[in-house]
Design a protein around this motif. Structure first.
Motif, PDB file in Angstrom:
ATOM      1  N   ASP A 190      77.006  58.070  71.223  1.00 59.32           N
ATOM      2  CA  ASP A 190      75.766  57.524  71.431  1.00 59.32           C
ATOM      3  C   ASP A 190      74.827  58.155  70.321  1.00 59.32           C
ATOM      4  N   ILE A 191      73.590  57.723  70.486  1.00 62.97           N
ATOM      5  CA  ILE A 191      72.647  58.116  69.968  1.00 62.97           C
ATOM      6  C   ILE A 191      72.120  59.414  70.008  1.00 62.97           C
ATOM      7  N   GLU A 192      72.567  59.919  71.605  1.00 61.66           N
ATOM      8  CA  GLU A 192      72.475  61.489  71.199  1.00 61.66           C
ATOM      9  C   GLU A 192      73.205  61.999  70.151  1.00 61.66           C
ATOM     10  N   GLY A 193      74.381  61.666  69.946  1.00 64.22           N
ATOM     11  CA  GLY A 193      75.389  62.375  69.300  1.00 64.22           C
ATOM     12  C   GLY A 193      76.698  62.948  69.513  1.00 64.22           C
ATOM     13  N   ASN A 194      76.490  62.198  71.334  1.00 64.31           N
ATOM     14  CA  ASN A 194      77.936  62.301  72.354  1.00 64.31           C
ATOM     15  C   ASN A 194      78.910  61.107  71.427  1.00 64.31           C
ATOM     16  N   VAL A 195      79.915  62.450  71.703  1.00 62.12           N
ATOM     17  CA  VAL A 195      81.161  61.437  71.812  1.00 62.12           C
ATOM     18  C   VAL A 195      81.421  61.119  72.678  1.00 62.12           C
ATOM     19  N   LEU A 196      81.351  59.404  72.933  1.00 63.95           N
ATOM     20  CA  LEU A 196      81.513  58.832  73.456  1.00 63.95           C
ATOM     21  C   LEU A 196      83.245  58.469  73.972  1.00 63.95           C
ATOM     22  N   ARG A 197      84.246  57.583  72.703  1.00 62.46           N
ATOM     23  CA  ARG A 197      85.831  58.182  73.227  1.00 62.46           C
ATOM     24  C   ARG A 197      86.855  58.547  71.566  1.00 62.46           C
ATOM     25  N   LYS A 198      87.331  58.649  72.081  1.00 59.32           N
ATOM     26  CA  LYS A 198      88.089  59.464  70.844  1.00 59.32           C
ATOM     27  C   LYS A 198      89.737  58.373  70.326  1.00 59.32           C
ATOM     28  N   GLN A 199      90.552  57.649  69.493  1.00 58.36           N
ATOM     29  CA  GLN A 199      90.982  57.504  69.154  1.00 58.36           C
ATOM     30  C   GLN A 199      91.949  56.900  68.321  1.00 58.36           C
ATOM     31  N   ALA A 200      93.017  57.147  68.360  1.00 56.98           N
ATOM     32  CA  ALA A 200      94.270  56.920  66.878  1.00 56.98           C
ATOM     33  C   ALA A 200      94.517  55.434  67.151  1.00 56.98           C
ATOM     34  N   PHE A 201      94.502  55.389  65.205  1.00 54.65           N
ATOM     35  CA  PHE A 201      95.428  53.792  65.960  1.00 54.65           C
ATOM     36  C   PHE A 201      96.166  53.829  64.071  1.00 54.65           C
ATOM     37  N   GLU A 202      96.967  52.958  64.098  1.00 54.41           N
ATOM     38  CA  GLU A 202      98.269  52.772  63.147  1.00 54.41           C
ATOM     39  C   GLU A 202      97.150  52.009  62.209  1.00 54.41           C
ATOM     40  N   SER A 203      97.535  51.412  61.307  1.00 53.21           N
ATOM     41  CA  SER A 203      96.996  50.749  60.135  1.00 53.21           C
ATOM     42  C   SER A 203      97.040  48.962  61.016  1.00 53.21           C
ATOM     43  N   GLU A 257      84.689  56.652  61.242  1.00 50.65           N
ATOM     44  CA  GLU A 257      86.328  56.262  61.244  1.00 50.65           C
ATOM     45  C   GLU A 257      87.100  57.473  60.061  1.00 50.65           C
ATOM     46  N   LYS A 258      87.416  57.986  59.803  1.00 53.33           N
ATOM     47  CA  LYS A 258      88.200  59.214  59.385  1.00 53.33           C
ATOM     48  C   LYS A 258      89.863  58.372  59.028  1.00 53.33           C
ATOM     49  N   ARG A 259      90.313  58.378  57.627  1.00 53.22           N
ATOM     50  CA  ARG A 259      90.943  57.888  57.299  1.00 53.22           C
ATOM     51  C   ARG A 259      92.588  59.102  56.398  1.00 53.22           C
ATOM     52  N   ILE A 260      93.687  58.495  57.267  1.00 58.61           N
ATOM     53  CA  ILE A 260      94.552  59.767  56.869  1.00 58.61           C
ATOM     54  C   ILE A 260      95.088  59.144  56.374  1.00 58.61           C
ATOM     55  N   LYS A 261      95.641  58.634  54.922  1.00 59.21           N
ATOM     56  CA  LYS A 261      96.118  58.275  53.598  1.00 59.21           C
ATOM     57  C   LYS A 261      97.374  58.731  53.769  1.00 59.21           C
ATOM     58  N   GLU A 262      97.884  59.655  54.288  1.00 62.13           N
ATOM     59  CA  GLU A 262      99.164  59.922  53.751  1.00 62.13           C
ATOM     60  C   GLU A 262     100.059  59.201  54.601  1.00 62.13           C
ATOM     61  N   ALA A 263      99.603  58.869  56.284  1.00 61.50           N
ATOM     62  CA  ALA A 263     100.324  58.735  57.709  1.00 61.50           C
ATOM     63  C   ALA A 263      99.336  57.168  57.886  1.00 61.50           C
ATOM     64  N   ALA A 264      98.724  56.700  56.453  1.00 60.85           N
ATOM     65  CA  ALA A 264      98.037  55.478  56.999  1.00 60.85           C
ATOM     66  C   ALA A 264      97.408  55.368  58.644  1.00 60.85           C
ATOM     67  N   PHE A 265      97.146  56.433  59.053  1.00 53.73           N
ATOM     68  CA  PHE A 265      96.377  56.687  59.858  1.00 53.73           C
ATOM     69  C   PHE A 265      94.665  56.684  60.332  1.00 53.73           C
ATOM     70  N   TYR A 266      93.652  56.078  61.182  1.00 47.52           N
ATOM     71  CA  TYR A 266      93.114  55.763  61.400  1.00 47.52           C
ATOM     72  C   TYR A 266      92.751  56.736  62.993  1.00 47.52           C
ATOM     73  N   VAL A 267      91.622  57.885  62.517  1.00 48.22           N
ATOM     74  CA  VAL A 267      90.770  58.100  63.368  1.00 48.22           C
ATOM     75  C   VAL A 267      89.747  57.758  64.308  1.00 48.22           C
ATOM     76  N   VAL A 268      89.473  57.096  65.096  1.00 47.44           N
ATOM     77  CA  VAL A 268      87.729  56.018  65.600  1.00 47.44           C
ATOM     78  C   VAL A 268      87.540  57.377  66.276  1.00 47.44           C
ATOM     79  N   ILE A 269      85.982  57.444  66.502  1.00 44.43           N
ATOM     80  CA  ILE A 269      85.629  58.109  66.785  1.00 44.43           C
ATOM     81  C   ILE A 269      84.089  57.319  67.367  1.00 44.43           C
ATOM     82  N   TYR A 270      83.488  56.810  69.051  1.00 44.43           N
ATOM     83  CA  TYR A 270      82.686  56.279  69.149  1.00 44.43           C
ATOM     84  C   TYR A 270      80.974  57.643  69.585  1.00 44.43           C
TER      85      TYR A 270
END
Length: 831
Positions: free
Chosen positions: A809-822, A794-807
């Protein structure tokens, strides 16, 4: 007729009789005769009156036209005669209805008045009475007789239903499965087929085995229980690692296809879904709520708690109930807890019991122990009662099923309990008060009057009696009033009528008449000796005295003779024993009868299996316990902390290390105990620095560190100037990556990952793969699962009260990207 109308009945009878003598085929005379008989109001004459009127009607139709007109002229037409017949019908029916009113009565009416308009009523009333008689007898024979006698009765459906039920009950009255099977073979179309199949199913599948379910399906392939049987078979086969070996329906195929995947929760548009370790969506986001645990870990079980219900991975409903706790009992069974107790249901969605219990246990994978109140009972999974609610506790231990009632116990095995499935009662004696599982798997039992030993089949190994039984090295020592018998593991009697028995781990000796039996317990070898006395020394040695000599018996069977003047002294070190033979010399032997060394009167103590610690003038030294070779001279203040061949050394308040296995030696130069980093690498501390050493105590890395922790055999975690780094033990290079704290998680036997906090940001490194997640995130949650973890970052963007979530795997591959409000992020975040 004139005399009849005038009431002169006698005269009318006389004239009628004379006229009939002359001509018996005159309808008018037959009619008159009938009227005269009926006029007496005697039911006994109704049949005769009926006979004459029927004959009159019949003859009237045969007259020639002239004679018919003559009769018609005097009022003897067919209407008149028919009217009189109907009158007789009515009189007769009224008589049979009100005066007789029996099945036989109505049958006589039907025989004698077959053309009466009351025939339907007579049949109906007769059938009612006949069916009432059958019901009063209430046997399948009575209903069968009714149906055969009156096949058109309106009661036939009910009679048939009752007949089928009673015949079914009688044919299966013994409750044995053979009776149900035989009944279905003879009556395949019985309306009680489902009930019979259910009973057969309960017995054939009672063991909850793949074989039992297959047998039922093979014998009853079109049974209404087919789908249930396949569902149960699938989960039993899965648990036991066996093949189902038959086509599966779409639902089970879907379940099977999804089983290999570990599931991970994700949130999309306010709904929860589940993906696998590759990021592929397995279950679409359709659920409003999930068990909070799912937000923090991978899901390996094959059921899900979502939206206040339980569903399978295929989305099928397992239970509509909202349980506070679910426990997987195995073999497809789940128990769920609510306020009222535990419910039992199957992963196929079937509720296996309609009541709740205070506790539910699965014994041996096929027997249910169910508790209500203070009492336990046993049932099969298929629903057959094995044992009533009579016990304080029932549990399985090492293949034995223990029943507790008060202070007493009874023991059964699964085979005995399964005999009750087919209506074979189980008896309970409540005879014993205590039990113990012996090392060979047999069971020792004790009552207030004696003891016994039984095997897994509950056959007596040592028969019950007023005696004391000890299990010694695989054999049985039985004491009956001071007379001892010893049996080996094969139950052969090696010695009996022994007295003054003594034993240790290696030897057993007992007096038999004028000789002494000595038994080596390792192989139950026995010899009889003419000796004066025996003495056990420690756990492994025995001495036998005769006249002026003594024999020392070693555990491996070696016997050494000495003069009686020698003495023996045990050197006991817990893991190992030694014995001193003391005469003018002190000779040390091990348990293999190997001479180790001759020693002066020094203090000795074994250390582990490899060493002897000796003391000279207060200083400690080390001897190889196998060869007697001095490994370290007596110059240390203490030697101890034995660990798999490695010992700590203390000299002048400094610590060192010796390891006979790796031939490692670190001089006592360090302030704390030397710790082992790997097979050939050690860590020693001086002052506030930790140094990495080889097995000879030489520095592998010149500089010291604040702390050294294990990461891998080739890379260490070292703390330098407040920060942690990775240090290559081969090249002595320190990584540029620094971090302030870390947490290590084991992923598999070979792999582990470290979650690091570097300059306020989190990342993940694997001991096998290197960097998995770069240290750029505000938070990382590891969803651990066997072999296939997923990292929630999770990365927080404080100014926008916004969260970027990246999943990842064990290989370091990105499985899923999403952005969420608080608000949405709070819903998916693992608390």
């Amino acid at each position: 007729m004139n005399q009849l109308e005038k009431g002169n009945f006698d005269k009318a009878r006389t004239l009628t009789a004379k006229s009939l003598e002359k001509d018996s085929l005159v309808p008018a005379l037959l009619f008159t005769k009938s009227k005269l008989l009926i006029a007496k109001n005697d039911p006994g004459l109704y049949d005769s009156g009926y006979y004459f009127i029927l004959r009159g009607i019949s003859v009237l139709d045969t007259l020639n036209l002239k004679d018919q007109e003559k009769h018609f002229k005097h009022g003897f037409d067919s209407t008149t005669l028919q009217s009189h017949k109907e009158k007789i019908d009515s009189l007769a029916f009224a008589y049979y209805e009100h005066e007789i009113n029996t099945e036989d009565g109505y049958n006589r009416f039907l025989r004698n008045y077959p053309t009466a308009s009351q025939v339907p009523d007579a049949i109906a009333k007769r059938d009612v009475l006949a069916f009432a008689t059958a019901m009063s007898q209430n046997t399948y024979e009575s209903y069968k007789a009714f149906m055969e006698k009156y096949p058109r009765a309106v009661q036939i459906p009910e009679a048939k239903r009752r007949y089928e039920k009673l015949y079914f009950d009688k044919s299966t009255a013994d409750g044995r499965v053979a009776s149900y099977i035989r009944f279905l073979d003879k009556h395949p179309q019985t309306p009680y087929r489902k009930e019979a199949e259910q009973k057969i199913f309960e017995v054939i599948t009672a063991e909850h085995s793949v074989g039992g379910y297959r047998l039922f399906l093979r014998n009853y392939p079109k049974s209404h229980l087919r789908n249930k049987t396949i569902d149960l078979l699938y989960h039993v086969a899965k648990t036991r690692g066996e093949s189902v070996n038959m086509p599966l329906g779409d639902s089970l195929q879907r379940v099977q296809a999804l089983e290999p995947h570990t599931l991970f929760t994700f949130l999309e548009e306010g709904r929860f879904g589940f993906m696998d370790a590759k990021g592929e969506v397995v279950i679409n986001p359709i659920y409003q709520t999930v068990n909070p645990i799912y937000k923090c870990s991978g899901i390996t079980h094959d059921y899900l708690q979502v939206d206040n219900k339980v569903v399978g991975r295929n989305g099928g409903i397992i239970s509509h109930q909202n349980f506070t706790e679910i426990e997987d009992l195995g073999y497809g069974l789940l128990k769920g807890q609510q306020v009222g107790g535990w419910s039992l249901f199957h992963k196929s969605g079937r509720k296996l019991r309609n009541t709740t219990y205070d506790e539910i246990r699965l014994i041996n994978g096929n027997i249910l122990a169910l508790k209500r109140g203070q009492n336990w009972r046993l049932e099969t999974i298929s629903g057959r009662l094995l044992v009533q609610d009579n016990f304080d506790d029932i549990y399985l231990t090492e293949g034995y099923i223990i029943f507790e009632k008060g202070d007493l116990i009874e023991v059964k095995n699964v085979k005995q309990l399964m005999s009750a499935v087919d209506s074979q009662p189980i008896s309970f004696d409540y005879f014993y008060s205590d039990y113990e599982i012996l090392p060979n798997g047999n069971l020792w039992l004790e009552s207030n009057y004696g003891e016994a030993v039984v095997d897994k089949n509950l056959e007596e190994v040592v028969s019950y009696g007023s005696q004391e039984i000890e299990f010694i090295s695989g054999g049985y020592l039985v004491n009956k009033s001071g007379q001892y018998t010893f049996r080996n593991g094969s139950l052969e009697v090696l010695a009996s009528h022994m007295k003054r028995v003594a034993y240790n781990q290696a030897w057993l000796a007992g007096r038999v008449d004028s000789s002494t039996a000595i038994i080596r317990l390792a192989d139950f070898a026995i010899k009889n000796y003419e000796i004066d006395s025996v003495k056990l020394i420690g756990a492994h040695f025995l001495t036998a005295y005769k006249n002026d000599s003594v024999k020392l018996f070693f555990p491996n069977g070696v016997e050494r003779g000495f003069k009686k003047s020698v003495s023996f002294d045990l050197l006991n070190g817990g893991e190992q024993e030694y014995i001193f033979v003391i005469d003018d010399k002190r000779l040390l032997y091990n348990t293999k009868a190997q001479y180790i060394l001759e020693v002066e009167r020094k203090e000795f103590s074994p250390l582990g299996k490899e060493y002897l610690v000796f003391t000279v003038r207060g200083k400690k030294g080390l001897i190889d316990a196998k060869t007697g070779k001095v490994l370290l001279k007596a110059e240390f203040d203490a030697i101890g902390n034995y660990d798999n061949g490695r010992v700590s050394l203390l000299k002048k308040r400094k610590f060192g290390m010796f390891d006979i296995t790796s031939e490692g030696y670190v001089k006592p130069e360090y302030d704390k105990n030397i710790s082992q980093y790997s097979d050939s690498v050690y860590v020693g501390e001086k002052g506030d620095k930790a140094f990495i050493l080889d097995k000879q105590g030489d520095l592998l890395i010149d500089e010291g560190f604040e702390m050294v922790e294990h990461w891998s055999d080739t890379v260490a975690l070292v703390k330098k100037e407040g920060d942690w780094h990775f240090l290559s033990l081969n090249s002595a290079e320190i990584s540029d990556l620094s971090f302030q704290s870390y947490d290590i998680t084991k992923i598999s036997e070979e792999e582990k990952v470290i979650t690091i906090l570097s300059n306020g940001k989190y990342g993940v490194v694997s001991n096998l793969r290197g960097e998995v997640v770069p240290p750029t995130f505000n938070d990382i949650v590891l969803f651990n699962a066997p072999g296939q973890p997923v990292f929630f970052t999770e990365k927080r963007i404080k100014e926008a009260a916004f969260y970027v979530v990246i999943y990842y795997d064990i290989e370091g591959n990105v499985l899923r990207k999403q952005a969420f409000e608080s608000a949405a992020y709070d819903k998916i975040y693992c608390d």
